[in-house]
Design a protein around this motif. Structure first.
Motif, short mmCIF file in Angstrom:
data_model
loop_
_atom_site.label_atom_id
_atom_site.label_comp_id
_atom_site.label_asym_id
_atom_site.label_seq_id
_atom_site.Cartn_x
_atom_site.Cartn_y
_atom_site.Cartn_z
N ILE A 248 3.88 18.33 5.38
CA ILE A 248 5.25 18.68 6.20
C ILE A 248 6.06 18.74 5.49
CG2 ILE A 248 6.92 17.25 7.39
CD1 ILE A 248 4.71 16.75 9.56
N LEU A 249 6.08 17.21 4.20
CA LEU A 249 6.23 16.95 3.42
C LEU A 249 7.02 18.72 2.67
CD1 LEU A 249 8.04 15.04 1.56
CD2 LEU A 249 6.00 14.12 0.85
N ASP A 250 5.92 19.06 2.01
CA ASP A 250 5.58 20.46 1.23
C ASP A 250 6.93 21.45 2.12
OD1 ASP A 250 4.44 19.71 -0.92
OD2 ASP A 250 2.56 20.07 0.02
N PHE B 142 13.07 13.50 7.29
CA PHE B 142 11.44 13.64 7.04
C PHE B 142 11.11 12.60 8.13
CE2 PHE B 142 7.80 12.40 5.15
CZ PHE B 142 7.02 13.28 5.11
N VAL B 143 11.60 11.99 8.27
CA VAL B 143 11.12 10.43 9.37
C VAL B 143 11.08 11.61 10.77
CG1 VAL B 143 11.94 8.15 10.64
CG2 VAL B 143 11.48 8.24 8.79
N GLU B 144 12.11 11.86 11.25
CA GLU B 144 11.94 12.48 12.24
C GLU B 144 11.50 14.06 12.71
OE1 GLU B 144 16.49 14.01 12.37
OE2 GLU B 144 16.26 12.93 14.12
N LEU B 145 10.48 14.20 11.34
CA LEU B 145 9.79 15.27 11.26
C LEU B 145 8.19 15.14 11.54
CD1 LEU B 145 10.73 17.26 8.10
CD2 LEU B 145 11.27 18.53 10.46
N LEU B 146 8.33 13.41 11.35
CA LEU B 146 6.74 13.41 11.24
C LEU B 146 6.89 12.15 12.59
CD1 LEU B 146 6.37 10.87 8.75
CD2 LEU B 146 5.34 12.71 8.64
N ASP B 147 7.70 11.90 13.50
CA ASP B 147 7.89 11.94 14.86
C ASP B 147 7.60 12.52 15.74
OD1 ASP B 147 8.44 9.36 16.59
OD2 ASP B 147 9.98 10.00 16.95
N SER B 148 8.46 13.62 15.76
CA SER B 148 7.95 15.17 16.51
C SER B 148 6.84 15.67 16.17
CB SER B 148 9.26 16.27 16.05
OG SER B 148 10.63 16.08 16.01
N LYS C 249 1.19 -0.75 -0.50
CA LYS C 249 -0.10 -0.02 0.19
C LYS C 249 1.01 1.30 -0.68
CE LYS C 249 -4.27 -1.95 0.07
NZ LYS C 249 -5.07 -1.78 -0.68
N THR C 250 0.36 2.28 -0.91
CA THR C 250 1.07 3.59 -0.61
C THR C 250 0.73 4.57 -0.33
OG1 THR C 250 2.05 3.03 -3.01
CG2 THR C 250 1.98 5.16 -2.22
N ARG C 251 0.62 4.78 0.89
CA ARG C 251 0.52 5.57 1.32
C ARG C 251 0.71 7.36 1.47
NH1 ARG C 251 -2.83 2.31 3.82
NH2 ARG C 251 -2.02 0.73 4.61
N LEU C 252 2.27 7.07 0.86
CA LEU C 252 2.36 8.66 0.38
C LEU C 252 3.01 8.77 -1.32
CD1 LEU C 252 3.83 11.39 2.14
CD2 LEU C 252 5.25 11.16 0.06
N SER C 253 2.51 9.66 -2.06
CA SER C 253 3.48 9.40 -3.32
C SER C 253 3.30 10.88 -4.08
CB SER C 253 2.48 8.40 -3.96
OG SER C 253 2.46 8.75 -5.44
N GLU D 145 2.18 3.79 11.33
CA GLU D 145 1.58 4.21 9.96
C GLU D 145 -0.57 4.49 9.85
OE1 GLU D 145 1.09 0.15 8.03
OE2 GLU D 145 0.52 1.10 6.11
N LEU D 146 -1.30 4.62 11.48
CA LEU D 146 -2.36 5.17 11.25
C LEU D 146 -2.26 6.47 11.25
CD1 LEU D 146 -4.38 2.89 13.55
CD2 LEU D 146 -4.51 3.08 10.98
N ASP D 147 -1.76 7.26 12.00
CA ASP D 147 -1.44 8.48 12.29
C ASP D 147 -1.46 9.26 10.85
OD1 ASP D 147 -1.24 9.07 15.32
OD2 ASP D 147 0.71 8.29 14.48
N ILE D 148 -0.15 7.97 9.57
CA ILE D 148 -0.01 8.82 8.25
C ILE D 148 -1.69 8.35 7.43
CG2 ILE D 148 1.12 8.31 6.25
CD1 ILE D 148 3.07 7.43 7.50
N VAL D 149 -2.34 7.62 7.78
CA VAL D 149 -3.41 6.78 7.33
C VAL D 149 -4.12 8.45 7.25
CG1 VAL D 149 -4.86 5.69 6.74
CG2 VAL D 149 -2.36 4.54 6.88
N PHE D 150 -4.70 8.43 9.10
CA PHE D 150 -5.60 9.06 8.99
C PHE D 150 -5.16 10.42 8.41
CE2 PHE D 150 -6.95 5.39 11.07
CZ PHE D 150 -8.87 4.88 10.12
N ASN D 151 -4.32 11.56 8.61
CA ASN D 151 -3.76 12.16 8.41
C ASN D 151 -3.03 12.08 7.37
OD1 ASN D 151 -4.76 13.51 11.38
ND2 ASN D 151 -3.26 11.46 12.17
N PHE D 152 -3.38 11.90 6.09
CA PHE D 152 -2.47 12.27 5.48
C PHE D 152 -1.84 13.71 4.68
CE2 PHE D 152 -6.81 12.09 3.61
CZ PHE D 152 -6.85 13.05 2.29
N ASN D 153 -3.24 14.63 4.92
CA ASN D 153 -3.38 16.01 3.94
C ASN D 153 -1.86 16.68 5.45
OD1 ASN D 153 -4.93 15.59 7.39
ND2 ASN D 153 -5.16 17.41 6.16
#
Length: 207
Positions: free
Chosen positions: A178-180, A152-158, A48-52, A165-173
């Motif tokens: 963060i990536l932008d 980037f992983v540190e940014l997500l963790d902070s 499953k691609t969670r971010l593209s 993974e569920l944080d990414i699924v339900f808060n993909f926006n």
């Protein structure tokens, strides 16, 4: 749930962005095309691609150079031709993402985290059950992009406080936001974790 353990994230890292000497203006466009990130993917072990995020669209194979012509020579309306080209591009993205997942998940741990794939070089890192992959030019510095993935992983963790993974699924926006703030138009825009998170929080206040 696939948690990112803090012991993985707390690794020493040096400066993320290498210093680039000043170059003449006529060479800047050529250098930008060389160091540009092609795409950034986040996939789980199941495929499953969670971010593209694609910064350069993939090449598509067409039957001829004129997308407004059909196979029997008749003209296709411009809107339909554009729609067909978009569909081909999206289908090619799905195909490449599937192949990238197959390559990184089946690769033996004794090999490096760098894979040459078509005209790209894939740099990937695995955190628990998630694979982060960046595609760049074959001449780019692999180690710098390994550190870029880790930041980037540190940014997500902070941001999510021990992200899963569920944080990414339900808060993909939020993940895309963060990536932008981190990468813009295929280049590293900011390397300060505090600056990036402050910008994201500021944008949230404007919503």
């Amino acid at each position: 749930f696939f948690f990112f353990h803090t012991c993985i994230l707390h690794q020493p890292r040096n400066q993320y962005a290498a210093k680039i000497k000043a170059t003449p203006s006529h060479e800047s466009d050529r250098i930008k095309s060389i160091i540009m990130i092609r795409f950034f993917l986040l996939q789980n072990r199941q495929g499953k691609t969670r971010l593209s995020k694609w910064y350069v669209p993939p090449p598509t194979n067409t039957s001829n150079n004129n997308p407004s012509s059909s196979s029997n020579g008749s003209q296709i309306p411009y809107q339909n031709a554009s729609y067909t080209t978009t569909n081909q591009t999206e289908a090619e993205k799905v195909r490449i993402e599937s192949e990238v997942h197959r390559l990184v998940t089946s690769r033996d741990k004794k090999y490096t985290n760098f894979i040459e794939y078509n005209n790209y070089k894939l740099i990937y890192r695995r955190y628990a059950g998630l694979f982060f992959t960046i595609a760049v030019d074959v001449a780019d510095n692999e180690l710098s992009y390994l550190e870029s993935i880790h930041l980037f992983v540190e940014l997500l963790d902070s941001y999510f406080a021990n992200v899963c993974e569920l944080d990414i699924v339900f808060n993909f926006n939020k993940v895309y936001s963060i990536l932008d703030e981190y990468m813009l138009a295929g280049e590293i825009e900011e390397t300060s974790k505090r600056e990036i998170l402050d910008r994201v929080k500021f944008l949230e206040k404007l919503e």
